[in-house]
Design a protein around this motif. Sequence first.
Motif, short mmCIF file in Angstrom:
data_model
loop_
_atom_site.label_atom_id
_atom_site.label_comp_id
_atom_site.label_asym_id
_atom_site.label_seq_id
_atom_site.Cartn_x
_atom_site.Cartn_y
_atom_site.Cartn_z
N ASN A 118 0.81 -1.17 0.01
CA ASN A 118 -0.11 -0.06 0.04
C ASN A 118 0.85 1.24 0.02
O ASN A 118 2.10 1.32 -0.14
CB ASN A 118 -0.87 -0.18 1.27
CG ASN A 118 -0.19 0.24 2.45
OD1 ASN A 118 0.89 -0.13 2.51
ND2 ASN A 118 -0.83 0.51 3.69
N THR A 119 0.07 2.25 -0.11
CA THR A 119 1.02 3.70 -0.27
C THR A 119 1.70 4.03 1.11
O THR A 119 2.67 4.73 0.96
CB THR A 119 0.07 4.79 -0.61
OG1 THR A 119 -1.08 4.87 0.51
CG2 THR A 119 -0.77 4.42 -1.72
N LEU A 124 0.55 -5.52 3.11
CA LEU A 124 0.75 -6.30 1.92
C LEU A 124 -0.49 -6.80 1.51
O LEU A 124 -1.39 -7.10 2.09
CB LEU A 124 1.46 -7.40 2.38
CG LEU A 124 3.08 -7.13 2.99
CD1 LEU A 124 3.48 -8.45 3.77
CD2 LEU A 124 4.10 -6.60 2.28
N TYR A 125 -0.52 -7.00 0.08
CA TYR A 125 -1.67 -7.33 -0.51
C TYR A 125 -1.27 -8.31 -1.65
O TYR A 125 -0.04 -8.49 -2.05
CB TYR A 125 -2.18 -6.23 -1.70
CG TYR A 125 -2.88 -5.09 -0.68
CD1 TYR A 125 -4.49 -5.33 -0.66
CD2 TYR A 125 -2.61 -4.00 -0.32
CE1 TYR A 125 -5.11 -4.22 0.07
CE2 TYR A 125 -2.94 -3.21 0.40
CZ TYR A 125 -4.42 -3.30 0.54
OH TYR A 125 -5.14 -2.11 1.19
N PHE A 126 -1.96 -9.32 -1.89
CA PHE A 126 -1.69 -10.67 -2.67
C PHE A 126 -2.76 -11.40 -3.17
O PHE A 126 -3.80 -11.33 -2.79
CB PHE A 126 -0.30 -11.54 -2.39
CG PHE A 126 -1.06 -12.28 -0.92
CD1 PHE A 126 -1.63 -13.32 -0.93
CD2 PHE A 126 -0.61 -11.72 0.10
CE1 PHE A 126 -2.02 -14.13 0.43
CE2 PHE A 126 -0.90 -12.37 1.52
CZ PHE A 126 -1.68 -13.47 1.53
N ILE A 159 -1.92 -1.49 -6.36
CA ILE A 159 -2.35 -0.37 -5.64
C ILE A 159 -2.13 0.76 -6.14
O ILE A 159 -0.85 1.30 -6.48
CB ILE A 159 -1.79 -0.53 -4.09
CG1 ILE A 159 -1.91 -1.91 -3.69
CG2 ILE A 159 -2.67 0.66 -3.21
CD1 ILE A 159 -3.21 -2.55 -3.64
N ASP A 160 -3.13 1.77 -6.31
CA ASP A 160 -3.09 3.33 -7.02
C ASP A 160 -1.94 3.90 -5.88
O ASP A 160 -2.47 4.32 -4.62
CB ASP A 160 -4.30 3.78 -6.96
CG ASP A 160 -4.14 5.22 -7.62
OD1 ASP A 160 -3.27 5.76 -7.54
OD2 ASP A 160 -5.30 5.60 -8.55
N PRO A 161 -0.72 4.36 -6.26
CA PRO A 161 -0.12 5.00 -5.25
C PRO A 161 -0.54 6.37 -4.63
O PRO A 161 0.05 6.99 -3.52
CB PRO A 161 1.24 5.31 -6.04
CG PRO A 161 0.82 5.31 -7.51
CD PRO A 161 -0.24 4.25 -7.60
N LYS A 184 -12.16 0.25 -3.07
CA LYS A 184 -11.87 1.18 -2.26
C LYS A 184 -10.67 0.47 -1.07
O LYS A 184 -11.06 -0.45 -0.95
CB LYS A 184 -12.93 1.87 -1.39
CG LYS A 184 -13.93 2.71 -2.30
CD LYS A 184 -15.12 3.55 -1.50
CE LYS A 184 -15.73 4.32 -2.25
NZ LYS A 184 -17.02 4.84 -1.48
N ARG A 185 -9.85 1.38 -0.82
CA ARG A 185 -8.92 1.20 0.16
C ARG A 185 -9.27 0.89 1.40
O ARG A 185 -8.91 -0.16 1.98
CB ARG A 185 -7.73 2.35 0.02
CG ARG A 185 -6.63 2.15 1.36
CD ARG A 185 -5.94 3.43 1.13
NE ARG A 185 -6.65 4.59 1.43
CZ ARG A 185 -7.10 5.00 2.64
NH1 ARG A 185 -6.95 4.31 3.87
NH2 ARG A 185 -7.73 6.41 2.66
#
Length: 207
Positions: A118-119, A124-126, A159-161, A184-185
């Motif tokens: 994430n920003t 962590l995302y996967f 992820i959109d920075p 949405k985040r």
Amino acid sequence: LSITGSIPVNCWTEGMIRYNDYVFVSKIGHYLLSSHNRNPKLLVIDTKTNQVIDSITTGKEPISMVMDRFSRIWVLCTGGYDHFEVPSLLMINPETRMIEKTIVFPNSATTPSRLCMNTRKDSLYFLNGGIYRMSIYDVSIPAMPFIAGDHRVLYGLEIDPETGDIFVSDAIDYVQDGFIYRYKRKDGSFVTKYRAGRIPASFCFVE
């Protein structure tokens, strides 16, 4: 527009991340070999000399890497295309080149992929059927996905920075044009979807 040099590693490499004067490159092994016969490592390359100067042994198929807010490198190891071993997440200190944390997945039947951050660089995302989210402070894999897969063929993730929103692609059947989904985040709620080309795999965000 010419090649100025090369660094031979004699194997299949996948991910790459820079830390100070060094580049860490994930070495999968030879693609013709079974997971049992592969020797996966994180290669350490000195950018001043373009030489491999060190290596760190990892789990099978270290395919994705990100760096968190504390300059720790996270490596996602799938366990092998043939499910040779249980997948794992490794947290590596690039200064000492030591593995400081190992998080093992529940079983070897899963094939996690597309590790991203994430920003704030603390989550962590996967992909693993659905979209999973976990803190860098966690010590185990979440039991349930943050966003359900809903029987889609989720293939790309980023992820959109700027906004922190989650973008994921659906390859459907690898033949017809796919879709992009935006969430949405904060709570993973659905925002919109876009039609894409065939097998949408990667994202690039431009200011």
